[in-house]
Each structure stands twice: as structure tokens, then as C-alpha cells.
Motif scaffolding. Structure first.
Motif, short mmCIF file in Angstrom:
data_model
loop_
_atom_site.label_atom_id
_atom_site.label_comp_id
_atom_site.label_asym_id
_atom_site.label_seq_id
_atom_site.Cartn_x
_atom_site.Cartn_y
_atom_site.Cartn_z
N GLY A 41 -4.99 7.07 14.61
CA GLY A 41 -4.86 7.85 13.39
C GLY A 41 -3.63 8.75 13.34
N LYS A 42 -2.65 8.48 14.18
CA LYS A 42 -1.43 9.30 14.19
C LYS A 42 -0.69 9.18 12.86
N THR A 43 -0.53 7.93 12.41
CA THR A 43 0.19 7.73 11.15
C THR A 43 -0.62 8.28 9.98
N THR A 44 -1.93 8.12 10.05
CA THR A 44 -2.81 8.68 9.02
C THR A 44 -2.60 10.20 8.94
N LEU A 45 -2.52 10.83 10.08
CA LEU A 45 -2.33 12.28 10.13
C LEU A 45 -1.03 12.69 9.44
N ILE A 46 0.07 12.04 9.82
CA ILE A 46 1.34 12.51 9.26
C ILE A 46 1.50 12.14 7.79
N LYS A 47 0.76 11.14 7.34
CA LYS A 47 0.83 10.82 5.91
C LYS A 47 0.20 11.92 5.06
N HIS A 48 -0.54 12.83 5.70
CA HIS A 48 -1.07 13.98 4.98
C HIS A 48 -0.01 15.07 4.77
N PHE A 49 1.05 15.00 5.54
CA PHE A 49 2.08 16.05 5.45
C PHE A 49 2.72 16.10 4.07
N ASN A 50 2.99 14.93 3.51
CA ASN A 50 3.66 14.95 2.20
C ASN A 50 2.76 14.43 1.09
N GLY A 51 1.47 14.39 1.36
CA GLY A 51 0.53 14.03 0.31
C GLY A 51 0.41 12.54 0.04
N LEU A 52 1.00 11.70 0.89
CA LEU A 52 0.81 10.25 0.74
C LEU A 52 -0.68 9.94 0.88
N LEU A 53 -1.34 10.70 1.75
CA LEU A 53 -2.80 10.66 1.83
C LEU A 53 -3.31 12.08 1.61
N LYS A 54 -4.48 12.18 1.00
CA LYS A 54 -5.04 13.50 0.75
C LYS A 54 -6.37 13.63 1.47
N PRO A 55 -6.65 14.79 2.05
CA PRO A 55 -7.89 14.94 2.84
C PRO A 55 -9.14 14.78 1.98
N ASN A 56 -10.22 14.22 2.57
CA ASN A 56 -11.52 14.20 1.90
C ASN A 56 -12.09 15.60 1.85
N ASP A 57 -11.78 16.34 2.91
CA ASP A 57 -12.27 17.71 2.99
C ASP A 57 -11.29 18.51 3.82
N GLY A 58 -11.23 19.83 3.59
CA GLY A 58 -10.29 20.65 4.34
C GLY A 58 -8.99 20.84 3.58
N ILE A 67 -1.06 20.62 -0.42
CA ILE A 67 -0.52 19.29 -0.77
C ILE A 67 -1.33 18.57 -1.84
N VAL A 68 -2.60 18.94 -1.98
CA VAL A 68 -3.42 18.29 -2.99
C VAL A 68 -2.95 18.68 -4.39
N LYS A 69 -2.45 19.91 -4.50
CA LYS A 69 -2.06 20.41 -5.83
C LYS A 69 -0.62 20.09 -6.19
N GLU A 70 0.20 19.78 -5.19
CA GLU A 70 1.63 19.57 -5.48
C GLU A 70 1.93 18.08 -5.68
N PRO A 71 2.89 17.77 -6.56
CA PRO A 71 3.29 16.37 -6.70
C PRO A 71 4.06 15.91 -5.45
N ILE A 72 3.98 14.60 -5.15
CA ILE A 72 4.65 14.07 -3.96
C ILE A 72 6.16 14.35 -4.02
N SER A 73 6.72 14.31 -5.25
CA SER A 73 8.16 14.53 -5.37
C SER A 73 8.56 15.91 -4.86
N LYS A 74 7.68 16.88 -5.11
CA LYS A 74 7.95 18.25 -4.63
C LYS A 74 7.95 18.25 -3.10
#
Lengths: 279, 282
Positions: A41-58, A67-74
Motif C-alpha cells: 500500500g505504499k503507492t496507495t498511501l502517496i496517492k493520498h498526498f495530492n488527492g488522487l485517492l481520498k480517504p474513506n475515513d480520517g 485534500i478532500v476539499k481542494e481540487p487536484i489542480s490546486k
């Protein structure tokens, strides 16, 4: 700054969590390695850094932005990402255009752009590749260009997935020293890697992922010296450490180290002690 | 007498559009059953050389090719790539470039289907390979949903499907975790020792191969600088000291300082165990 607060994530509701209650903080200008076996899950983890993936919780915050509220472009203007497989990233007609693409998109001033690119070209010694198609390059050269093309954009946080893949030791050294320089300039760098030697040589802090959780987070030398921990995380201990443990079998006063020079000195003193004893 | 598996004679190659030759007059021979490491900085021509072995060069990549490559006495210029595929199994750097089927099992069967092997034979061959490489757990999974190490295992299984005598691997452990890499390398050792496959592998992690490789070829800027057994190569001046694997490197530094070679031993220890034994005997 990167902040994870009790982050949970799974791709499929029927399966286990890939990230299972992850909490950590990476400060500005830190240099951090993330390790763990393939598929942990290393890649899964870092994909959360820029919002490519968003957490189910937390919550994931980058520079205090949720990151959930910001657009990926930001997020893209703050975080530079270099993926594992350069083929997913490269596309331009030649290496020079490849390097210019990012900064052009971000409308970075031409003089700044050219100076940055020149600096990268010198550092990585890729002058001779500039006019060539990225697809004609060798695997290692291609990886180097894909990393350089991310570094052109002067983002505050850099995330590099397996940056030493296909690199020989010279290129690894150039890359390591260059990243260290970026750290001094205040850039935050996160590297996902299996390259224990590269991590030992350059990266002071290591986070170990295992079974969706953080199994260890601390000083690299300490983390990578812990054989039980490495075994549980399905990683191989550095060769030098294996050597030290074996030497301890013949001389229980032998001090372990994962620094090559120190091991060298320790062996010398072990041998001279042995010599004195036999006299 | 041991047969010559690969004979590379005076081989040069220049990619179309490239300014310089990727390979320059490379000559060496590999006997059947040998395990050869191919080392060199990136861009030194390792992948190019490997592609000459299964005929991808010159049949598939455009460019200027000179010299000859013979696989068990047959020139690659006179054989076509399907013919060569039966002799030489090839595993690429990145398994994603190779994988194209929906299940691991289909992936392994793919080369056999291409050659029109009867269905029952395909099934028994796949059974055999799955057992050999311990792939029962992933057999029916999608090759896109398994880990990198498992993908690489799948690619190796597919390369072995036609039962080639030679296996060529291009940095196959590069993006695997250290443990998966050790697993794959151990497996290759077994294929070499038990199943008599001739293996030639380009690899940056030399450290982990020293206990079973027979010879090392070192390429620099397309030229073969050194070729020979590991001892000869590591003692050669043509082999850059900073490319030496950890254990031999440490030993040679110790030797320089206090003189270890020629004292009680004339060989360079290659593994942790060998180094410890050498130091212990002193």
C-alpha cells in the motif's frame, strides 16, 4: 507539511483496509523514505498526498489544506509526483521538450525555467540526451528524465515512487546529493523505495508499512537495524548488517553498524585484537 | 563436451537516428548451463545486447547491425524470431510491458497457444510451470491485480513455457522489494542448477547473485571491458572499483590496508559467509 490523521482506505468495500488507521506527520524540509513489501500500500498511501485517492475515513492535510476539499489542480501546484513507471509519464518529442512541459504549463517565467532546467541537466549529466526521444533512451536514462521533468516545476513537496529503479550507483549518488540539496532549500521530499542502500546513504527518516499499518517510524539507521521488524515487514536486512551479526558470532565484542566505513574500522580493530591475543 | 549456447562475434549495433553505436565489436561465448551476470552503467548497452540474443535485434529494431550472434550454432540472422523464441526465453525490465492476458494462467499459456500446441498439452505444461514456480495461489487471478514480484514470476513462467534452453532476463528484480528480489534470484539459481537452463541476466544488485553466478560481463559505452569468472573480473583493473559489490569491495579495502590476499588465500570472498570465514582463519 504533510499530515495524516487516522486515515482509513480500501479499494473495494468487501476487502480489508489497505490503509488501516494511519497517522503521521512530515515536516517542511524533511527527507523521508517509505518502505514495505510489494503490494503493501505504499503507492496507495502517496496517492493520498495530492488527492488522487481520498480517504474513506480520517483526514489528510497538505500545508494545512484538507485534500478532500481542494481540487487536484490546486494540490498539483504544491506537490510534484514522479511515478514508478516512466512510460506512464513521458510523452514529448524529445527530452528537452519533456523537461519544458511542466514549467510551461504552470506558466513559470522563461528565464527561471531555463535556469532550473540547465541546473538539472548539469546535475544529472543528461546534456547528451536533450535532443533524443524519451522513448529511445535506456530504462535507467528514461527514469532519470522522468524524475528531472518533475523537478523542473519547483514545487514545495516532492514525491518520488522508486526513483532509483534502473539507476546505476553514479546516478543514484547524483540523485541522492541533489535531493539533499533540495532539502536544505526547504523542499520536503518523500521517497517510496525498495533500495535499502540508497535509503541508508541519503534518507534520515524511514517509515515502514506493514499490513495496512505503520510498523515503524524513526531514524533510518535504527529502523533498518531492527531485524525482527524487517522480517515482520517482509524486508531484507542490509548486507552490512548481516555481516556484522555474523562477525559477532566469532567475536562477541564486535560492534554492529550499517555505515561501511565504520564496519571497515571495526573489522580492522577486531583483527588487530585477534593478533595481539595470538601472540 | 559442453556445447556453446551463445556465441557473440564482433557484434556492433547502432539504433536508427542514434549518433553513436550502442554496441561496439562485442565478442564472447557462453557455454550451455552457465549463469552469466551482465553489468554496466545505465545506457551502456546491456538491454541492447540482450535483445540481440533472441533476434529482436536486428529483426525488430531498425538500425545498423554488424557481426554475428549464434544460438546453439545457428545465426540469428538466418533464424526468425518465432524460431528463436523456442530457444531463448526473454523477460523484460518491466512486466507490465509484457503482460496482456486476463488471468495468470492464460498469460503462461499464451506463447504455447501462439505456437498452436494442442490444448491438453498446454494444460499439462501450465500445470507443470505453476507447480515449479509455486504459483498455485495466483493461478486464476488477473495479472493486473497481483504484486510486482508476482507479475515478474508470471513473466518468467511465460518465458519458460516453450521450454527454452536459454533464459535471458533484463533487470527483472529492479522494482521488486528486496525479499521478492531474493526469491526470484534464488529461483533462477534453481532453474540453472537443477534444470540446466543457461541464464544471462542484466542486474544492478550484483551482491545477491555472487553465490551462484559463474561469470560476469562488464559493458562500458557499448564495449565489453571485462569478461570472465567472478574472481578474475573483480581482480581486473578494467572493472571499476566503485561498481564492486559490497563484500568484495570491503575485502579489497582491507587487503589494501593490511594485506590479506596471497597470505592464506588467493581468492576474494564473495559472500558474507566467505568473508567471515576468511577473517576468522587469519
Amino acid at each position: 507539511m504533510i499530515e495524516f490523521e487516522n486515515v482509513f482506505f480500501k479499494y473495494d468495500p468487501k476487502t480489508d483496509y489497505v490503509l488501516n488507521d494511519i497517522t503521521f506527520k512530515i515536516d517542511k524540509a524533511e527527507f523521508v523514505a517509505i518502505v514495505g513489501k510489494n503490494g503493501v500500500g505504499k503507492t496507495t498511501l502517496i496517492k493520498h498526498f495530492n488527492g488522487l485517492l481520498k480517504p474513506n475515513d480520517g483526514i489528510v492535510r497538505i500545508d494545512s489544506l484538507d485534500i478532500v476539499k481542494e481540487p487536484i489542480s490546486k494540490m498539483a501546484s504544491i506537490i510534484g509526483f514522479s511515478f514508478q513507471n516512466p512510460n506512464h509519464q513521458l510523452f514529448a518529442q524529445n527530452v528537452k521538450k519533456e523537461l519544458e512541459f511542466g514549467p510551461k504549463n504552470l506558466k513559470i517565467e522563461e528565464s527561471v525555467r531555463d535556469a532550473t532546467i540547465q541546473n538539472l541537466v548539469d546535475t544529472f549529466q543528461i546534456n547528451h540526451l536533450l535532443e533524443r526521444s524519451p522513448f529511445e533512451l535506456s530504462g535507467g536514462e528514461r527514469r532519470l528524465v522522468s524524475i528531472a521533468s518533475v523537478l523542473t516545476m519547483n514545487q514545495q513537496i516532492l514525491v518520488l515512487d522508486e526513483p532509483t529503479y534502473g539507476q546505476d550507483y553514479r546516478q543514484k549518488k547524483h540523485l541522492g546529493l541533489f535531493l539533499k540539496k533540495l532539502i536544505e532549500e526547504g523542499i520536503t521530499v518523500v521517497v517510496v523505495s525498495h533500495d535499502m542502500d540508497f535509503i541508508l546513504d541519503f534518507i534520515p527518516r524511514t517509515i515502514v508499512l506493514s499490513n495496512g499499518k505503520i510498523a515503524a517510524d524513526g531514524e533510518t539507521v535504527k529502523v533498518l537495524s531492527d531485524q525482527t521488524l524487517l522480517q515482520n515487514a517482509d524486508l531484507v536486512s542490509p548486507l552490512l548488517l548481516d555481516l556484522c551479526y555474523s562477525l559477532q558470532q566469532i567475536d562477541d565484542t564486535f560492534t554492529t553498524s550499517i555505515n561501511e566505513q565504520e564496519v571497515f574500522e571495526n573489522i580492522l580493530s577486531m583483527l588487530s585484537k585477534k593478533q595481539k591475543m595470538s601472540r | 563436451m559442453v556445447e556453446t549456447a551463445i556465441k557473440i562475434d564482433n557484434v556492433s549495433f547502432k539504433y536508427r537516428n542514434a549518433d553513436s553505436f550502442a554496441l561496439k565489436r562485442v565478442t564472447f561465448e557462453v557455454a550451455e548451463g552457465e549463469f552469466i551476470l551482465l553489468a554496466g552503467f545505465s545506457g551502456s548497452g546491456k538491454s541492447t545486447l540482450l535483445k540481440c540474443l533472441n533476434g529482436l535485434i536486428p529483426h525488430f529494431h531498425a538500425g545498423r547491425f554488424g557481426g554475428t550472434v549464434e544460438i546453439f550454432g545457428e545465426s540469428t540472422l538466418e533464424s526468425d524470431t518465432p524460431q528463436l523464441a523456442k530457444q531463448v526465453g526473454f523477460v523484460f525490465q518491466n512486466p507490465e510491458n509484457q503482460i496482456s492476458n486476463l488471468t495468470v494462467e492464460r498469460e503462461i499459456a499464451f506463447p504455447l497457444e501462439n505456437f498452436g500446441v494442442p490444448k491438453n498439452e498446454i494444460i499439462s505444461r501450465v500445470d507443470e510451470l505453476v507447480a515449479l514456480l509455486n504459483m498455485e495461489e495466483i493461478r486464476y487471478r488477473s495479472p493486473y491485480s497481483i504484486s510486482g514480484g508476482e507479475q515478474q514470476l508470471t513473466a518468467i513462467a511465460a518465458a519458460l513455457a516453450l521450454d527454452p534452453k536459454i533464459l535471458v532476463l533484463d533487470e527483472v528484480t529492479a522494482h521488486l522489494s528486496p525479499r521478492s528480489a531474493v526469491h526470484i534470484l534464488t529461483l533462477l539459481n534453481e532453474l540453472n542448477k537443477k534444470h540446466k537452463k543457461t541464464i544471462i541476466i542484466a542486474e544492478h544488485r550484483l551482491d545477491r547473485c555472487l553465490n551462484f553466478a559463474d561469470k560476469l560481463a562488464f559493458l562500458e559505452k557499448g564495449q565489453l571491458k571485462v569478461f570472465g569468472d567472478l574472481q578474475a573480473v573483480f581482480q581486473s583493473k578494467e572493472f571499476p572499483t566503485n561498481m564492486l559489490p559490497k563484500i568484495p569491495s570491503l575485502f579489497l579495502k582491507l587487503d589494501k590496508k593490511i594485506g590479506l590476499l596471497g597470505d592464506k588465500t588467493s581468492t576474494i570472498p564473495l559472500t558474507v559467509d566467505e568473508l567471515v570465514a576468511t577473517l576468522n582463519n587469519r
